[in-house]
Scaffold this motif. Structure first.
Motif, short mmCIF file in Angstrom:
data_model
loop_
_atom_site.label_atom_id
_atom_site.label_comp_id
_atom_site.label_asym_id
_atom_site.label_seq_id
_atom_site.Cartn_x
_atom_site.Cartn_y
_atom_site.Cartn_z
N SER A 38 -2.24 -6.62 -1.78
CA SER A 38 -3.36 -5.81 -2.24
C SER A 38 -4.69 -6.49 -1.93
O SER A 38 -5.66 -5.84 -1.50
CB SER A 38 -3.24 -5.55 -3.75
N ARG A 176 -1.63 2.73 1.91
CA ARG A 176 -2.34 1.44 1.88
C ARG A 176 -3.79 1.59 2.32
O ARG A 176 -4.63 0.74 2.03
CB ARG A 176 -1.64 0.43 2.79
N ASP A 179 -6.21 1.17 -0.61
CA ASP A 179 -6.68 -0.20 -0.89
C ASP A 179 -7.86 -0.53 0.01
O ASP A 179 -8.89 -1.06 -0.43
CB ASP A 179 -5.57 -1.22 -0.64
N ALA A 227 0.06 -1.79 -6.62
CA ALA A 227 -1.35 -1.94 -6.25
C ALA A 227 -2.30 -1.66 -7.40
O ALA A 227 -3.21 -2.46 -7.63
CB ALA A 227 -1.67 -1.04 -5.04
#
Length: 314
Positions: A38, A176, A179, A227
């Motif tokens: 993360s 992702r 993030d 996350a």
């Protein structure tokens, strides 16, 4: 890159390292793996925005040069590690290898594919997608887009079955990217001065909160700890250390820490394979000595790679 953040990369890299080190009575530090991954997605979005956001806004951003610079940094090392894996494992040249060569493996929701070959390279597959969409995201970044991104993540979060957490929430590039986007948003706030004023005490506070998040990790649901648990911790931590105000920042700015920070990517791509080889090949020894041996070998090889690859690319 802000020097403090450069050094922080090594600390979080070692957390990922420990998530792949299991020997005798010492189990893998799973919390370090999720937290470290993360951190690197968030930091990548933050650093890209810091370095190229102004160029995108004034029209001097060159997409081709941006991608080529990322490509030179990641791809040759990725291919070297993949070749090493194939030589050591004698794995067949199949579609899994081809997907790894093309860095497309994290798009396949099958553990036999996204963790195939040098398994940590799934991160590069997802990160490459973030780089591809970065200039578009930066131009569109807004609170409205942020709301849509987070609503999309929440919907994906709730619809993901428990047996698909890795393939969807952990490795999938589209997920992702959230993030990465939050890292970009954090940098936009940082550049606009819309963040808290950091201090030495505040740096310590955020480090303590980080440690607390690692402690509660085993008691948190698998989806949440992938996350979201760390967004709440790492975003303010990055913003605090980006200001370079406290004694911890001064320690991170020392030459040894900056040097170790520069080794992050070769350490990341080599450590899991090397740990596996060393644990099988080295004689039995106390845990501390085995850990020290693994760290020494990984750092030494990574340093060599760091020296050799730039010369080969000249």
């Amino acid at each position: 890159m802000i020097e403090t953040l450069q050094s922080l990369r090594f600390i979080f890299m070692m957390m990922i390292f420990m998530s792949h080190f299991a020997y005798r009575d010492i189990g893998a530090f799973d919390a370090g793996g999720d937290c470290g991954v993360s951190f690197f997605f968030l930091l990548s979005g933050f650093v890209c925005s810091l370095g190229y956001g102004g160029k995108i806004e004034n029209g001097t951003f060159h997409y081709g040069r941006f991608l080529w610079k990322r490509f030179k940094k990641l791809y040759p090392l990725h291919l070297i590690c993949l070749l090493f894996f194939l030589l050591v494992s004698h794995a067949p040249l199949d579609e899994k290898v081809l997907l790894n060569v093309l860095l497309l493996q994290s798009w396949i929701p099958d553990i036999d594919y996204y963790f195939a070959c040098n398994s940590v390279s799934w991160f590069l597959s997802s990160l490459l997608f973030c780089y591809l969409v970065f200039p578009l995201l930066y131009r569109w970044i807004s609170w409205r887009l942020t709301l849509l991104v987070m609503l999309g993540y929440v919907a994906t979060y709730w619809m993901t079955p428990s047996d698909e957490v890795n393939s969807i929430l952990y490795v999938n590039p589209l997920v992702r990217m959230v993030d990465f986007y939050l890292g970009m948003l954090s940098c936009r706030m940082f550049m606009c001065g819309k963040v808290f004023a950091s201090s030495g005490q505040l740096e310590v506070v955020f480090l303590v909160i980080l440690l607390m998040s690692l402690v509660v990790y085993p008691f948190v649901g698998e989806k949440f700890r992938n996350a979201p648990l760390y967004w709440m911790v790492l975003i303010p931590l990055i913003l605090a250390f980006a200001q370079e105000k406290g004694p911890v920042s001064r320690w991170l700015n020392t030459k040894p820490m900056l040097f170790l920070g520069s080794l992050t990517m070769p350490v990341f791509l080599t450590h899991q394979m090397l740990i596996g080889i060393l644990l099988r090949r080295l004689p039995e020894m106390p845990v501390v000595l085995m850990l020290a041996a693994c760290i020494f070998v990984v750092l030494s090889i990574s340093w060599g790679i760091q020296i050799i690859i730039p010369r080969l690319l000249r």
